[in-house]
Design a protein around this motif. Sequence first.
Motif, PDB file in Angstrom:
ATOM      1  N   ARG A 116      45.644  32.392   9.037  1.00 14.08           N
ATOM      2  CA  ARG A 116      45.795  33.210  10.244  1.00 14.08           C
ATOM      3  C   ARG A 116      46.672  32.535  11.289  1.00 14.08           C
ATOM      4  NH1 ARG A 116      42.534  37.606  10.212  1.00 14.08           N
ATOM      5  NH2 ARG A 116      40.842  37.615   8.685  1.00 14.08           N
ATOM      6  N   SER A 117      47.015  33.328  12.306  1.00 19.99           N
ATOM      7  CA  SER A 117      47.874  32.840  13.381  1.00 19.99           C
ATOM      8  C   SER A 117      47.365  31.513  13.931  1.00 19.99           C
ATOM      9  CB  SER A 117      47.909  33.891  14.489  1.00 19.99           C
ATOM     10  OG  SER A 117      48.593  33.396  15.605  1.00 19.99           O
ATOM     11  N   GLY A 118      48.266  30.570  14.117  1.00 21.13           N
ATOM     12  CA  GLY A 118      47.888  29.283  14.686  1.00 21.13           C
ATOM     13  C   GLY A 118      47.468  28.272  13.643  1.00 21.13           C
ATOM     14  N   GLN A 119      47.244  28.735  12.422  1.00 22.09           N
ATOM     15  CA  GLN A 119      46.852  27.801  11.365  1.00 22.09           C
ATOM     16  C   GLN A 119      48.098  27.344  10.623  1.00 22.09           C
ATOM     17  OE1 GLN A 119      43.994  30.255   9.297  1.00 22.09           O
ATOM     18  NE2 GLN A 119      42.330  29.552  10.616  1.00 22.09           N
ATOM     19  N   ASP A 132      46.632  36.541   2.670  1.00 16.04           N
ATOM     20  CA  ASP A 132      47.881  36.760   3.399  1.00 16.04           C
ATOM     21  C   ASP A 132      48.249  35.507   4.184  1.00 16.04           C
ATOM     22  OD1 ASP A 132      47.700  39.367   2.517  1.00 16.04           O
ATOM     23  OD2 ASP A 132      46.773  40.096   4.365  1.00 16.04           O
ATOM     24  N   ASN A 134      49.570  35.301   7.789  1.00 17.53           N
ATOM     25  CA  ASN A 134      49.776  36.212   8.907  1.00 17.53           C
ATOM     26  C   ASN A 134      50.854  35.721   9.868  1.00 17.53           C
ATOM     27  OD1 ASN A 134      47.941  38.045   8.015  1.00 17.53           O
ATOM     28  ND2 ASN A 134      46.341  37.533   9.482  1.00 17.53           N
ATOM     29  N   PRO A 135      51.363  36.618  10.705  1.00 21.82           N
ATOM     30  CA  PRO A 135      52.343  36.188  11.701  1.00 21.82           C
ATOM     31  C   PRO A 135      51.743  35.086  12.575  1.00 21.82           C
ATOM     32  CG  PRO A 135      52.023  38.574  11.779  1.00 21.82           C
ATOM     33  CD  PRO A 135      51.065  38.044  10.790  1.00 21.82           C
ATOM     34  N   ARG A 152      53.773  37.116   6.160  1.00 24.94           N
ATOM     35  CA  ARG A 152      54.373  37.601   7.403  1.00 24.94           C
ATOM     36  C   ARG A 152      54.655  36.464   8.377  1.00 24.94           C
ATOM     37  NH1 ARG A 152      50.133  41.625   6.960  1.00 24.94           N
ATOM     38  NH2 ARG A 152      50.988  43.583   6.209  1.00 24.94           N
ATOM     39  N   ARG A 171      54.186  40.985  -0.810  1.00 27.89           N
ATOM     40  CA  ARG A 171      54.975  41.638   0.239  1.00 27.89           C
ATOM     41  C   ARG A 171      55.626  40.548   1.064  1.00 27.89           C
ATOM     42  NH1 ARG A 171      51.401  46.115   3.100  1.00 27.89           N
ATOM     43  NH2 ARG A 171      53.163  46.202   4.503  1.00 27.89           N
ATOM     44  N   LYS A 193      60.116  48.259   4.612  1.00 28.15           N
ATOM     45  CA  LYS A 193      59.084  47.465   3.964  1.00 28.15           C
ATOM     46  C   LYS A 193      59.409  47.270   2.494  1.00 28.15           C
ATOM     47  CE  LYS A 193      55.298  48.037   7.063  1.00 28.15           C
ATOM     48  NZ  LYS A 193      53.938  48.371   7.338  1.00 28.15           N
TER      49      LYS A 193
ATOM     50  N   ARG B 151      48.097  39.486  17.439  1.00 24.16           N
ATOM     51  CA  ARG B 151      48.389  38.102  17.073  1.00 24.16           C
ATOM     52  C   ARG B 151      47.287  37.170  17.588  1.00 24.16           C
ATOM     53  NH1 ARG B 151      53.493  35.728  16.209  1.00 24.16           N
ATOM     54  NH2 ARG B 151      53.992  37.814  15.514  1.00 24.16           N
ATOM     55  N   ASP B 154      44.085  37.555  15.741  1.00 18.47           N
ATOM     56  CA  ASP B 154      44.161  36.861  14.457  1.00 18.47           C
ATOM     57  C   ASP B 154      43.845  35.376  14.639  1.00 18.47           C
ATOM     58  OD1 ASP B 154      44.752  36.937  11.675  1.00 18.47           O
ATOM     59  OD2 ASP B 154      46.669  35.970  12.075  1.00 18.47           O
ATOM     60  N   ARG B 155      44.402  34.807  15.692  1.00 21.08           N
ATOM     61  CA  ARG B 155      44.152  33.400  16.001  1.00 21.08           C
ATOM     62  C   ARG B 155      42.655  33.171  16.236  1.00 21.08           C
ATOM     63  NH1 ARG B 155      44.560  28.465  15.999  1.00 21.08           N
ATOM     64  NH2 ARG B 155      45.252  27.143  17.693  1.00 21.08           N
ATOM     65  N   ILE B 157      40.150  35.002  15.204  1.00 22.03           N
ATOM     66  CA  ILE B 157      39.365  35.164  13.973  1.00 22.03           C
ATOM     67  C   ILE B 157      39.396  33.865  13.175  1.00 22.03           C
ATOM     68  CG2 ILE B 157      39.181  36.442  11.797  1.00 22.03           C
ATOM     69  CD1 ILE B 157      40.520  38.816  13.350  1.00 22.03           C
ATOM     70  N   GLY B 158      40.569  33.250  13.125  1.00 22.59           N
ATOM     71  CA  GLY B 158      40.684  31.961  12.447  1.00 22.59           C
ATOM     72  C   GLY B 158      39.783  30.916  13.076  1.00 22.59           C
ATOM     73  N   LEU B 159      39.755  30.880  14.397  1.00 22.85           N
ATOM     74  CA  LEU B 159      38.926  29.895  15.097  1.00 22.85           C
ATOM     75  C   LEU B 159      37.435  30.188  14.913  1.00 22.85           C
ATOM     76  CD1 LEU B 159      40.962  29.526  18.402  1.00 22.85           C
ATOM     77  CD2 LEU B 159      40.728  27.826  16.601  1.00 22.85           C
ATOM     78  N   GLU B 161      36.098  31.655  12.327  1.00 19.29           N
ATOM     79  CA  GLU B 161      35.744  31.259  10.967  1.00 19.29           C
ATOM     80  C   GLU B 161      35.607  29.751  10.869  1.00 19.29           C
ATOM     81  OE1 GLU B 161      38.750  33.292   8.749  1.00 19.29           O
ATOM     82  OE2 GLU B 161      37.576  35.143   8.652  1.00 19.29           O
ATOM     83  N   ASP B 190      47.901  49.680  10.495  1.00 15.12           N
ATOM     84  CA  ASP B 190      48.795  48.533  10.729  1.00 15.12           C
ATOM     85  C   ASP B 190      47.984  47.313  11.143  1.00 15.12           C
ATOM     86  OD1 ASP B 190      50.991  50.116  10.274  1.00 15.12           O
ATOM     87  OD2 ASP B 190      51.311  50.582  12.384  1.00 15.12           O
ATOM     88  N   ASP B 193      45.778  46.012   8.384  1.00 17.64           N
ATOM     89  CA  ASP B 193      46.588  45.348   7.377  1.00 17.64           C
ATOM     90  C   ASP B 193      46.738  43.854   7.671  1.00 17.64           C
ATOM     91  OD1 ASP B 193      47.764  46.116   5.056  1.00 17.64           O
ATOM     92  OD2 ASP B 193      49.785  46.103   5.878  1.00 17.64           O
ATOM     93  N   ILE B 194      46.819  43.535   8.948  1.00 15.37           N
ATOM     94  CA  ILE B 194      46.989  42.124   9.326  1.00 15.37           C
ATOM     95  C   ILE B 194      45.637  41.423   9.449  1.00 15.37           C
ATOM     96  CG2 ILE B 194      47.736  40.588  11.185  1.00 15.37           C
ATOM     97  CD1 ILE B 194      50.047  42.478  11.667  1.00 15.37           C
ATOM     98  N   LEU B 195      44.708  42.024  10.162  1.00 14.10           N
ATOM     99  CA  LEU B 195      43.473  41.302  10.483  1.00 14.10           C
ATOM    100  C   LEU B 195      42.451  41.347   9.349  1.00 14.10           C
ATOM    101  CD1 LEU B 195      43.077  42.291  14.223  1.00 14.10           C
ATOM    102  CD2 LEU B 195      44.150  40.273  13.250  1.00 14.10           C
ATOM    103  N   ARG B 196      42.380  42.462   8.670  1.00 12.33           N
ATOM    104  CA  ARG B 196      41.476  42.602   7.532  1.00 12.33           C
ATOM    105  C   ARG B 196      40.042  42.167   7.815  1.00 12.33           C
ATOM    106  NH1 ARG B 196      44.486  44.216   3.248  1.00 12.33           N
ATOM    107  NH2 ARG B 196      46.636  43.553   3.283  1.00 12.33           N
ATOM    108  N   ILE B 197      39.494  42.636   8.918  1.00  4.28           N
ATOM    109  CA  ILE B 197      38.067  42.450   9.149  1.00  4.28           C
ATOM    110  C   ILE B 197      37.470  43.828   9.411  1.00  4.28           C
ATOM    111  CG2 ILE B 197      38.297  40.105  10.043  1.00  4.28           C
ATOM    112  CD1 ILE B 197      37.917  41.220  12.843  1.00  4.28           C
TER     113      ILE B 197
END
Lengths: 214, 266
Positions: A116-119, A132, A134-135, A152, A171, A193, B151, B154-155, B157-159, B161, B190, B193-197
């Motif tokens: 994920r972002s930041g990782q 994935d 992620n951005p 991404r 993708r 895409k 974005r 997402d960050r 969610i990572g933290l 986890e 959309d 698709d990125i976060l998937r939670i």
Amino acid sequence: MHSELCSIKGNRDGLVITIMDSARFSEVLTTLDRQLKSAQSFFAGASAKVMLKQGELGPEQLDSLEQLLAVYGMTLDREPPRLQQPVSEKLAVERPERQERGYEPENTLLVRRTIRSGQSLHYDGNVVVLGDVNPGAEVICTGDILVLGSLRGVAHAGAEGEVDATVFAFRLEPTQLRIAHLIARAPDGKVTKPAGPEVARIVGNTIEVSIYNH
Amino acid sequence: MGKVIVITSGKGGVGKTTTTANIGAGLASLGNKVCLVDTDIGLRNLDVVLGLENRIVYDLLDVVEGNCRLRQALIKDKQYGENLVLLPAAQTREKDAVKPEQMLELVKELREMYDFVLLDSPAGIEHGFKNAIVGADAAIVVTTPEVSAVRDADRIIGLLEAAELYEPQLIINRVRPDMVRKGDMMDISDIDDILRIKILGVVPDDEDIIVSTNRGEPIVNDKRSKAGQAFRNICRRILGEEVPFLELQERKMLNWFKKILSGEAR
């Protein structure tokens, strides 16, 4: 090619001691002792996991391993050693050019989650992501990158100048793609895409993305 | 023993506080005893959203520093009384005035007293965020359909986890169906698709929220408001009910037709 009975490597989880075959355990211990001695106190204070390529390790064997590590100020993470499937010899023989690269084909990290972002993931070898990227996330490694999902974020394959490295994704929509010394980014504006799996590699002096067909 | 849920987002201004207030009021109206904790020390505003600002005597910091008993600092809501209480944040101190161990102790005590303890987290990923998540069993991540908010979600969610708060749930706030339809706004898929939670709810953008926030009355029990309906559904989902998602993309004709049929202005 499996001349080494065991190896010590660091990854993002800490130290991993890879043992090729538990049947030759006493030899493994001697080799490990020699390796640790040559590393002097470099690993002191670290905790190590065991990775097993063949056979199994009993509690007594883990005990003697723990004792050996203790001599060098290390601790053993006693979770049951994971059995790792050895890479098929045939595959390695078929692609001998891989051997000339700076890394071994079996030196691959399997990531079973989404980055994920930041990782940020750095690895000496190949990286396979079952999820994935992620951005805002980045994967940097000296070998190939395979993303079984959407890529991404930022990916840098062949980070130590390996121009044969590739980046594959189901993708492939990276923020930025780097292979060896080259950098590519998605074109500005609307981007179509990708329809299916794509792979990026260096062709000439640019990074080229093409539809993946094996 | 109650459930402790942290409501967080990473990015500021996506509606964490409004969400906390509305979920709190919603759960209380469904008969639960709820305690809201504002952990945004130095920038408190959950009390304002609930219209309780003028009743604050003691705050979270007074409790952890032992200046008062916990019960003295809990402010009863105007509408729900004992069933919805607020522990306000300190306004005149800094975020690092509270230590994670103190937060943990406080949450442990509150969990014994209430069915739900909702922790309103500050924006950002620093000290205050870490304080907010330390005692939580579950997390709700709030985002808006903007690239930057997603974005940051997402960050976060990572933290979460990394802090072993697995399976956080997502609330997508301020969705504008008209913009989504025109392709000018990220749609739910959309973001998914990125976060998937797991998506806990989708809250439409609603001017009435601004009015209700300024007035200090949660919108959750406003039967006419779509956002209120969305928050009511979220509360029922938190209680384990299966509730279908709101149909946000109603066609104009249909709306107009409905208006005539029901004979009321919506």
